[in-house]
Design a protein around this motif. Structure first.
Motif, mmCIF file in Angstrom:
data_model
loop_
_atom_site.group_PDB
_atom_site.id
_atom_site.type_symbol
_atom_site.label_atom_id
_atom_site.label_comp_id
_atom_site.label_asym_id
_atom_site.label_seq_id
_atom_site.Cartn_x
_atom_site.Cartn_y
_atom_site.Cartn_z
ATOM 1 N N GLY A 81 -18.873 -22.642 -34.396
ATOM 2 C CA GLY A 81 -19.445 -23.851 -34.966
ATOM 3 C C GLY A 81 -19.991 -24.858 -33.972
ATOM 4 O O GLY A 81 -20.516 -25.895 -34.370
ATOM 5 N N ILE A 82 -19.880 -24.550 -32.674
ATOM 6 C CA ILE A 82 -20.381 -25.477 -31.653
ATOM 7 C C ILE A 82 -21.494 -24.787 -30.874
ATOM 8 O O ILE A 82 -21.281 -23.709 -30.302
ATOM 9 C CB ILE A 82 -19.257 -25.951 -30.715
ATOM 10 N N PRO A 83 -22.689 -25.392 -30.851
ATOM 11 C CA PRO A 83 -23.813 -24.767 -30.147
ATOM 12 C C PRO A 83 -23.648 -24.833 -28.631
ATOM 13 O O PRO A 83 -22.956 -25.706 -28.107
ATOM 14 C CB PRO A 83 -25.016 -25.599 -30.593
ATOM 15 N N THR A 84 -24.295 -23.908 -27.951
ATOM 16 C CA THR A 84 -24.316 -23.958 -26.495
ATOM 17 C C THR A 84 -24.964 -25.269 -26.072
ATOM 18 O O THR A 84 -25.726 -25.872 -26.831
ATOM 19 C CB THR A 84 -25.112 -22.781 -25.906
ATOM 20 N N GLY A 85 -24.641 -25.708 -24.896
ATOM 21 C CA GLY A 85 -25.208 -26.956 -24.400
ATOM 22 C C GLY A 85 -24.692 -27.240 -23.005
ATOM 23 O O GLY A 85 -24.079 -26.389 -22.369
ATOM 24 N N ASN A 86 -24.941 -28.438 -22.535
ATOM 25 C CA ASN A 86 -24.448 -28.879 -21.232
ATOM 26 C C ASN A 86 -23.356 -29.911 -21.478
ATOM 27 O O ASN A 86 -23.647 -31.064 -21.768
ATOM 28 C CB ASN A 86 -25.584 -29.492 -20.411
ATOM 29 N N TYR A 87 -22.103 -29.461 -21.381
ATOM 30 C CA TYR A 87 -20.988 -30.327 -21.746
ATOM 31 C C TYR A 87 -20.041 -30.663 -20.607
ATOM 32 O O TYR A 87 -19.252 -31.591 -20.725
ATOM 33 C CB TYR A 87 -20.179 -29.684 -22.877
ATOM 34 N N THR A 88 -20.050 -29.882 -19.519
ATOM 35 C CA THR A 88 -19.117 -30.135 -18.416
ATOM 36 C C THR A 88 -19.761 -29.778 -17.085
ATOM 37 O O THR A 88 -20.644 -28.926 -17.030
ATOM 38 C CB THR A 88 -17.797 -29.350 -18.579
ATOM 39 N N LYS A 89 -19.279 -30.425 -16.041
ATOM 40 C CA LYS A 89 -19.726 -30.097 -14.686
ATOM 41 C C LYS A 89 -18.698 -29.245 -13.956
ATOM 42 O O LYS A 89 -18.927 -28.821 -12.844
ATOM 43 C CB LYS A 89 -19.977 -31.388 -13.896
ATOM 44 N N SER A 90 -17.566 -29.011 -14.575
ATOM 45 C CA SER A 90 -16.475 -28.275 -13.944
ATOM 46 C C SER A 90 -16.696 -26.773 -14.038
ATOM 47 O O SER A 90 -16.378 -26.148 -15.055
ATOM 48 C CB SER A 90 -15.131 -28.635 -14.586
ATOM 49 N N ALA A 91 -17.183 -26.193 -12.986
ATOM 50 C CA ALA A 91 -17.427 -24.749 -12.975
ATOM 51 C C ALA A 91 -16.119 -23.969 -12.990
ATOM 52 O O ALA A 91 -16.013 -22.949 -13.674
ATOM 53 C CB ALA A 91 -18.255 -24.374 -11.752
ATOM 54 N N ASP A 92 -15.111 -24.427 -12.261
ATOM 55 C CA ASP A 92 -13.855 -23.688 -12.177
ATOM 56 C C ASP A 92 -13.117 -23.633 -13.510
ATOM 57 O O ASP A 92 -12.745 -22.561 -13.969
ATOM 58 C CB ASP A 92 -12.935 -24.280 -11.111
ATOM 59 N N ASN A 93 -12.892 -24.786 -14.138
ATOM 60 C CA ASN A 93 -12.149 -24.793 -15.401
ATOM 61 C C ASN A 93 -12.909 -24.053 -16.493
ATOM 62 O O ASN A 93 -12.305 -23.368 -17.322
ATOM 63 C CB ASN A 93 -11.815 -26.220 -15.832
ATOM 64 N N LYS A 94 -14.210 -24.156 -16.482
ATOM 65 C CA LYS A 94 -15.028 -23.394 -17.422
ATOM 66 C C LYS A 94 -14.823 -21.899 -17.184
ATOM 67 O O LYS A 94 -14.581 -21.137 -18.119
ATOM 68 C CB LYS A 94 -16.501 -23.757 -17.262
ATOM 69 N N ALA A 95 -14.895 -21.479 -15.931
ATOM 70 C CA ALA A 95 -14.761 -20.055 -15.599
ATOM 71 C C ALA A 95 -13.380 -19.527 -15.979
ATOM 72 O O ALA A 95 -13.263 -18.420 -16.516
ATOM 73 C CB ALA A 95 -15.021 -19.834 -14.119
ATOM 74 N N TYR A 96 -12.333 -20.295 -15.726
ATOM 75 C CA TYR A 96 -10.983 -19.857 -16.098
ATOM 76 C C TYR A 96 -10.880 -19.683 -17.614
ATOM 77 O O TYR A 96 -10.341 -18.693 -18.104
ATOM 78 C CB TYR A 96 -9.931 -20.869 -15.646
ATOM 79 N N ALA A 97 -11.392 -20.645 -18.353
ATOM 80 C CA ALA A 97 -11.297 -20.599 -19.817
ATOM 81 C C ALA A 97 -12.135 -19.458 -20.387
ATOM 82 O O ALA A 97 -11.676 -18.740 -21.287
ATOM 83 C CB ALA A 97 -11.738 -21.932 -20.412
ATOM 84 N N VAL A 98 -13.337 -19.281 -19.887
ATOM 85 C CA VAL A 98 -14.206 -18.206 -20.381
ATOM 86 C C VAL A 98 -13.578 -16.846 -20.077
ATOM 87 O O VAL A 98 -13.563 -15.951 -20.934
ATOM 88 C CB VAL A 98 -15.628 -18.325 -19.790
#
Length: 150
Positions: free
Chosen positions: A62-79
């Motif tokens: 329900g959430i479209p792709t976009g630019n929501y964070t600058k944190s590459a590390d936390n994004k990578a861990y979560a993905v």
């Protein structure tokens, strides 16, 4: 599921029901209700950036792709955690620390790195069937790329 998993589920529901203008706003509303405005738990960046990274990647239903964070590390861990859970759902039986160590090994990172609630966010979304596999994630782009402050 811990408090940050609850926060992620609530934030997703707020956004998808039109009660928040962006995933960032939804996270802030959710964590303010759970922890109180401006508290250290409410402003904690690692779980927030894990959530926003999943949203940014189109992995949250329900959430479209976009630019929501600058944190590459936390994004990578979560993905990475989301991909592991989606490919092998039995991993949900691991506790947050065990899942975290799997993520670090998968990303070839030092396994002594400290977990900071990122896995709670991913596990909460997974348990509530709010994570999308990569193949479905690409179909969520609405062309409306909301950013952090919107």
């Amino acid at each position: 599921m811990g408090n940050y998993g609850v926060a992620a589920v609530r934030a997703t529901n707020l956004y998808t029901k039109g009660q928040a203008s962006s995933p960032f706003n939804a996270w802030n509303l959710s964590t303010t209700a759970l922890f109180g405005k401006g508290t250290s738990s409410q402003t904690k960046s690692c779980p927030r950036d894990a959530y926003l990274g999943l949203c940014e990647s189109g992995l949250v239903k329900g959430i479209p792709t976009g630019n929501y964070t600058k944190s590459a590390d936390n994004k990578a861990y979560a993905v990475t955690a989301a991909q592991l859970l989606l490919s092998k759902p039995s991993l949900i039986d691991l506790n947050n620390m065990a899942l975290w160590k799997r993520v670090l090994r998968h990303r070839r990172k030092e396994t002594t790195k400290t977990h900071n609630q990122q896995m709670d966010v991913v596990r909460g979304l997974f348990l509530h069937h709010l994570l999308l596999p990569r193949s479905a994630a690409g179909t969520q782009s609405s062309g409306n790329h909301r950013t952090k402050g919107n």
